[in-house]
Design an enzyme around this catalytic site. Structure first.
Site, PDB file in Angstrom:
ATOM      1  N   CYS A 121      -1.802   5.001  -5.107  1.00 44.98           N
ATOM      2  CA  CYS A 121      -2.358   5.575  -3.916  1.00 44.98           C
ATOM      3  C   CYS A 121      -3.496   4.405  -3.320  1.00 44.98           C
ATOM      4  CB  CYS A 121      -3.240   6.890  -3.988  1.00 44.98           C
ATOM      5  SG  CYS A 121      -1.761   8.297  -3.798  1.00 44.98           S
ATOM      6  N   CYS A 202       0.754   6.369  -0.629  1.00 47.21           N
ATOM      7  CA  CYS A 202      -0.075   7.653  -0.289  1.00 47.21           C
ATOM      8  C   CYS A 202      -1.600   7.297  -0.361  1.00 47.21           C
ATOM      9  CB  CYS A 202       0.238   8.310  -1.755  1.00 47.21           C
ATOM     10  SG  CYS A 202      -0.177   7.490  -3.172  1.00 47.21           S
TER      11      CYS A 202
END
Length: 305
Positions: A121, A202
């Site tokens: 992420c 993400c």
């Protein structure tokens, strides 16, 4: 009467023998003709299809395998369980002996599954019209990954490949341009890989665009504009940071308030993303300034108080 019957039988046998001989001769002639035709076909093989782009990269197998082994041993040892030979075979099977204008996503699905891996992420960095700059940046800053910094993209970056229905099944002379046919090996591969890269993103994601392009920094027809932006998951991505970069000393065709950037913002807002846009993101601009240290854009301090 017995003599006449014998003569009739003899004539019947003679006719039968002659008929069988003629039939055998016809069969032999048919076999010979078939062999000659087959031999002729082997000697005169069909020519490979002609296209307008460069052909398959020489020593493609060695290039792909070398990049794969380098990636999983030197760059990301945590991916050491990847089978580079299987990855190469799945790539080859996707296009070999196939018409290069008839490639489907199903052809590449095994490859995508074999070579995919998670992207942490906050590290996904997308780009459009900033190839050289964005990859110089990820080489100097390991906190970000472009598609070309993943295993799939790293193996395929700046190489080409395509097949042909005739032997040897790979065309080393020419391959179709994206404009010649939509379902060519390169186009289908990069679209699938880009879609998968976007779906995996993400946290905070970044996109580096070129504000010196006269046609506009954001183009709906680009891979980013047509595929990646629509496959970002609003449930996984919290924010999109736009870095709008201008060439040092080059034209500043568009800023964060420009027409195409507003169009991009509208698309992202409709999909419920938070957006931050920054003109000439300073860490990237400093990298540009390595080659232009004396330019006014590269001065760290000004005379203003």
């Amino acid at each position: 009467m017995p003599f006449q019957q014998g003569s009739a039988r003899t004539r019947q046998r003679t006719v039968l023998v002659v008929g069988i001989a003629l039939l055998l001769a016809a069969l032999v002639l048919a076999v010979v003709l078939a062999s000659l035709l087959t031999l002729g076909k082997r000697e005169v093989s069909p020519k490979m299809l002609q296209w307008k782009d460069r052909g398959t990269t020489k020593n493609l197998q060695e290039v792909v395998l070398g990049r794969c082994y380098n990636y999983i041993t030197e760059r990301y040892p945590e991916l050491g369980d990847k089978d580079c030979l299987k990855i190469w075979e799945s790539l080859k099977e996707a296009f070999i002996y196939k018409n290069p204008c008839n490639i489907t996503s199903g052809d590449y699905q095994p490859l995508m599954e074999l070579a995919s891996h998670p992207v942490p992420c906050n590290k996904s960095l997308f780009w459009s019209k900033t190839y050289d700059l964005v990859h110089r940046y990820t080489k100097s800053n390991q906190n970000f990954l472009t598609l070309e910094d993943t295993l799939l993209g790293y193996m395929a970056d700046r190489i080409s490949w395509c097949g042909d229905p005739s032997a040897p099944g790979i065309n080393y002379e020419s391959c179709p341009k994206w404009s010649e046919c939509e379902s060519n090996p390169g186009s289908v591969f990069w679209k699938m890989a880009s879609k998968m890269f976007a779906e995996a993103a993400c946290g905070v994601v970044q996109v580096m665009l070129n504000g010196s392009v006269e046609a506009g920094a954001f183009r709906s027809s680009s891979i980013f504009g047509s595929i990646e932006v629509f496959n970002l998951n609003p449930e996984k991505v919290s924010e999109v940071h736009i870095w709008l970069m201008h060439d040092i000393g080059g034209p500043q065709s568009e800023s964060c308030s420009g027409h195409s950037i507003q169009r991009l913002k509208s698309i992202l807002e409709e999909r419920n993303f938070r957006i931050i846009c920054e003109d000439n993101y300073r860490p990237v601009q400093l990298l540009q300034c390595v080659h232009n240290p004396d330019h006014a854009d590269c001065r760290l301090c000004t005379n203003s108080s």
